[in-house]
Design a protein around this motif. Structure first.
Motif, PDB file in Angstrom:
ATOM      1  N   PHE A  10       6.595  -0.213   0.692  1.00 15.70           N
ATOM      2  CA  PHE A  10       5.957   1.050   0.320  1.00 15.70           C
ATOM      3  C   PHE A  10       4.575   0.797  -0.285  1.00 15.70           C
ATOM      4  N   GLN A  11       4.514  -0.158  -1.198  1.00 20.05           N
ATOM      5  CA  GLN A  11       3.239  -0.431  -1.888  1.00 20.05           C
ATOM      6  C   GLN A  11       2.223  -1.110  -0.965  1.00 20.05           C
ATOM      7  N   ASN A  12       2.735  -1.968  -0.068  1.00 22.50           N
ATOM      8  CA  ASN A  12       1.834  -2.678   0.858  1.00 22.50           C
ATOM      9  C   ASN A  12       2.306  -2.473   2.285  1.00 22.50           C
ATOM     10  N   PRO A  13       2.204  -1.252   2.771  1.00 14.41           N
ATOM     11  CA  PRO A  13       2.758  -0.992   4.100  1.00 14.41           C
ATOM     12  C   PRO A  13       2.013  -1.783   5.180  1.00 14.41           C
ATOM     13  N   VAL A  16      -0.382   0.185   9.083  1.00 14.12           N
ATOM     14  CA  VAL A  16      -0.792   1.588   8.947  1.00 14.12           C
ATOM     15  C   VAL A  16      -2.026   1.816   9.802  1.00 14.12           C
ATOM     16  N   LYS A  55       1.753   6.177  11.084  1.00 18.93           N
ATOM     17  CA  LYS A  55       1.342   7.056   9.979  1.00 18.93           C
ATOM     18  C   LYS A  55       2.567   7.847   9.570  1.00 18.93           C
ATOM     19  N   THR A  56       2.763   7.981   8.279  1.00 17.09           N
ATOM     20  CA  THR A  56       3.950   8.687   7.788  1.00 17.09           C
ATOM     21  C   THR A  56       3.606   9.600   6.626  1.00 17.09           C
ATOM     22  N   CYS A  59       8.562  10.293   1.759  1.00 16.52           N
ATOM     23  CA  CYS A  59       8.872   9.628   0.496  1.00 16.52           C
ATOM     24  C   CYS A  59       8.700   8.119   0.616  1.00 16.52           C
ATOM     25  N   GLY A  60       8.977   7.411  -0.444  1.00 14.05           N
ATOM     26  CA  GLY A  60       8.858   5.962  -0.460  1.00 14.05           C
ATOM     27  C   GLY A  60       9.678   5.303   0.636  1.00 14.05           C
ATOM     28  N   ALA A  61      10.896   5.772   0.821  1.00 19.08           N
ATOM     29  CA  ALA A  61      11.776   5.185   1.832  1.00 19.08           C
ATOM     30  C   ALA A  61      11.245   5.453   3.239  1.00 19.08           C
ATOM     31  N   VAL A  63       8.101   5.753   4.162  1.00 21.22           N
ATOM     32  CA  VAL A  63       6.974   4.845   4.402  1.00 21.22           C
ATOM     33  C   VAL A  63       7.499   3.427   4.642  1.00 21.22           C
TER      34      VAL A  63
END
Lengths: 147, 395
Positions: A10-13, A16, A55-56, A59-61, A63
């Motif tokens: 989530f923090q470093n997808p 993207v 691209k999303t 929520c966190g999950a 992403v």
């Protein structure tokens, strides 16, 4: 509530972005339920996924599952990509909270939708691939009776 | 960088040190049961009475009209269920609004299953109940109106006095869920014709697990907990003495500091709103600009989802909340944001920040600086934003 892997993705997808003139794109989910995923595939003449972007909105999950799903299909053949199930995505993320399992279904669905688009554009049949539903939430999650 | 900026004071507040101090002796030293005959226990009965007086004074009520409960949800449940049951011979119609707390809405659903009819009033785009619609909804069999004092999500303050006047003119009981308002706004139950009022300790720097229900003298309300003679036989069970003392201390403190605190919070609130509106495009302030709790800020940011926003803020040490589905445990976003007319997509992208008197302008600058970056980052990731830009939207 999330595993370290989920938080990391989530923090470093990974992956993207967009791909111009992609071989296939798929968008699934809807804004009503709060998550939409779009996958872009760049597939070479040997039916190998050369590049993938996503691209999303979600929520966190949502992403994290998008990010992991793109990692799992990158460099694979379209047939191999068909093996990337929601279960595989969840396992790779060290699990998801029960209320977030639908996010992993959405990730699988998004990959399938992009593959479907690719197959249609090129007149190819991909074994086991079905036309994607636009909304995976239909009929899900009936409220329990309360007293 | 181990900052912690707590902007979720509508969820709960820090118990004030002076409140904790007041409570402590009642755990280990003065632990006696107030129902005891011996002085060691009976003295606590007087202690409880004093807290009742403090709370009654804060509302312009009488001490015997204050009933201690385990908190806001219990008070709401009690008020609605017991009043509906007691007044059922007169009629079985209840009026409430669409933006109430779930402690009210789910209790109303329960009442519907028991054969009551409930009218859920719409609100305007700022979340305010329309008085003409309220009056039109009253029928000959209406027994209860329950409208919250101020909303927990968007901070909108209802025209409580006018609602009370309408209820009074029609001879209908008026209950208000004042969990967010009590201790933050001056409340006068007589001036507003309030018959019942719910409040909770931990929203005003008191302890969790304690609250009260104000029940006007003469209102027929059945017992909620059957058992001993506590709370005038209406809510049995040995009193939570430390909790009651904490609540009393918190109310005393809240009344003493209210004016200064509200002024400070309001200034900071307006500063935060101003910076966000000026610096973050495609945002919307939810709720009324003026008729608003002094500490409430609620924005929707288009094209992004609330839970993502909260996790990223958490990563920067900022605690806030959202009305997105992912934070509510269901697939639908906040019923409040839908009731004020937000489309689902915008409702999913909401952010609530509720301030305290301890927040500083410097902290809010840190919050906005980070919020700006996070919104940009999430929009870059959003297919909705991509579509918007492709349709000609300005980045």
């Amino acid at each position: 509530m999330y595993s370290e892997k989920v938080m990391d993705h989530f923090q470093n997808p990974r992956n993207v972005g967009e791909i111009e003139n992609a071989s296939g794109t798929g968008t699934v989910g809807n804004a009503k339920c709060g998550d939409i995923m779009r996958i872009y595939l760049d597939i070479d003449e040997n039916q190998v996924i050369r590049d993938v972007k996503f691209k999303t909105f979600g929520c966190g999950a949502a992403v994290a599952t998008s990010s992991m799903a793109t990692e799992l299909v990158k460099g694979k053949s379209v047939q191999e990509a068909m093996q990337v199930t929601n279960k595989a995505v969840m396992e790779a993320l060290d699990g998801l909270p029960p209320v977030k399992v639908h996010c992993s279904l959405l990730a699988e669905e998004a990959i399938h939708a992009a593959l479907w688009d690719y197959a249609e554009k090129n007149g190819i049949h991909i074994e086991g691939l079905q036309k994607p539903k636009s909304d995976i939430h239909e009929g899900e999650e009936e409220d329990e009776e309360e007293y | 960088m181990d900052r912690l900026i707590y902007l979720d004071n509508a969820a709960t507040t820090k118990t004030a040190p002076e409140v904790v101090e007041a409570m402590l002796p009642f755990f280990t030293e003065r632990f006696g049961n107030p129902s005891g005959i011996y002085g060691f226990g009976a003295a606590n009965k007087d202690v409880i009475s004093r807290q009742r007086e403090t709370i009654a004074r804060a509302l312009n009520a009488k001490p015997f009209e204050i009933y201690f409960t385990a908190g806001g949800s219990e008070s709401d449940n009690w008020a609605l269920k017991a009043a509906a049951e007691a007044y059922a011979p007169k009629g079985r119609h209840v009026i409430t609004s669409k933006i109430e707390h779930h402690a009210i809405l789910h209790t109303c659903e329960y009442l519907e299953k028991q054969g009551f009819e409930v009218t859920y009033l719409d609100v305007d785009e700022n979340g305010i109940v329309r008085l003409d619609e309220l009056e039109a909804a009253i029928r000959s069999d209406t027994v209860l109106i329950s409208i919250m004092y101020a909303n927990n999500e968007i901070g909108t303050i209802q025209p409580i006095r006018e609602i009370g006047e309408i209820a009074n003119a029609h001879g209908v009981l008026f209950h208000t869920d004042a969990v967010q308002a009590f201790g933050h706004l001056p409340i006068n139950v007589d001036e507003c014709h309030i018959d019942m009022l719910s409040a909770s300790g931990h929203k005003l720097n008191g302890p969790k697990g304690i609250g009260f229900l104000y029940i006007r003298k003469g209102v027929k309300v059945r017992s909620f907990v059957h058992g001993g003679a506590q709370e005038r036989k209406r809510r049995a069970g040995t009193e939570n003495v430390p909790g009651i003392v904490g609540l009393g201390a918190a109310v005393e403190r809240a009344v003493r500091t209210m004016g200064e605190r509200a002024a400070r919070e309001e200034k900071l609130r307006n500063y935060l709103i101003g910076r966000i509106e000026k610096e973050i495009p495609y945002c919307r302030l939810n709720g009324d600009r003026v008729k608003r709790l002094p500490n409430n800020v609620n924005f929707s940011f288009r094209f992004i989802e609330g839970e993502s926003l909260l996790i990223m803020l958490d990563g920067k040490g900022i605690c806030a909340s959202s009305g997105s589905a992912c934070t509510s445990g269901s697939l639908d976003p906040s019923h409040v944001l839908l009731a004020i007319g937000l489309p689902h997509e915008t409702a999913h992208g909401s952010l609530r920040m509720t301030l305290s008197e301890e927040v500083t302008e410097e902290e809010l600058d840190y919050v906005v600086d980070n919020l700006k970056e996070i919104v940009v980052r999430l929009r870059r990731m959003s297919p909705l934003y991509e579509d918007f830009v492709k349709r000609g939207g300005v980045e």
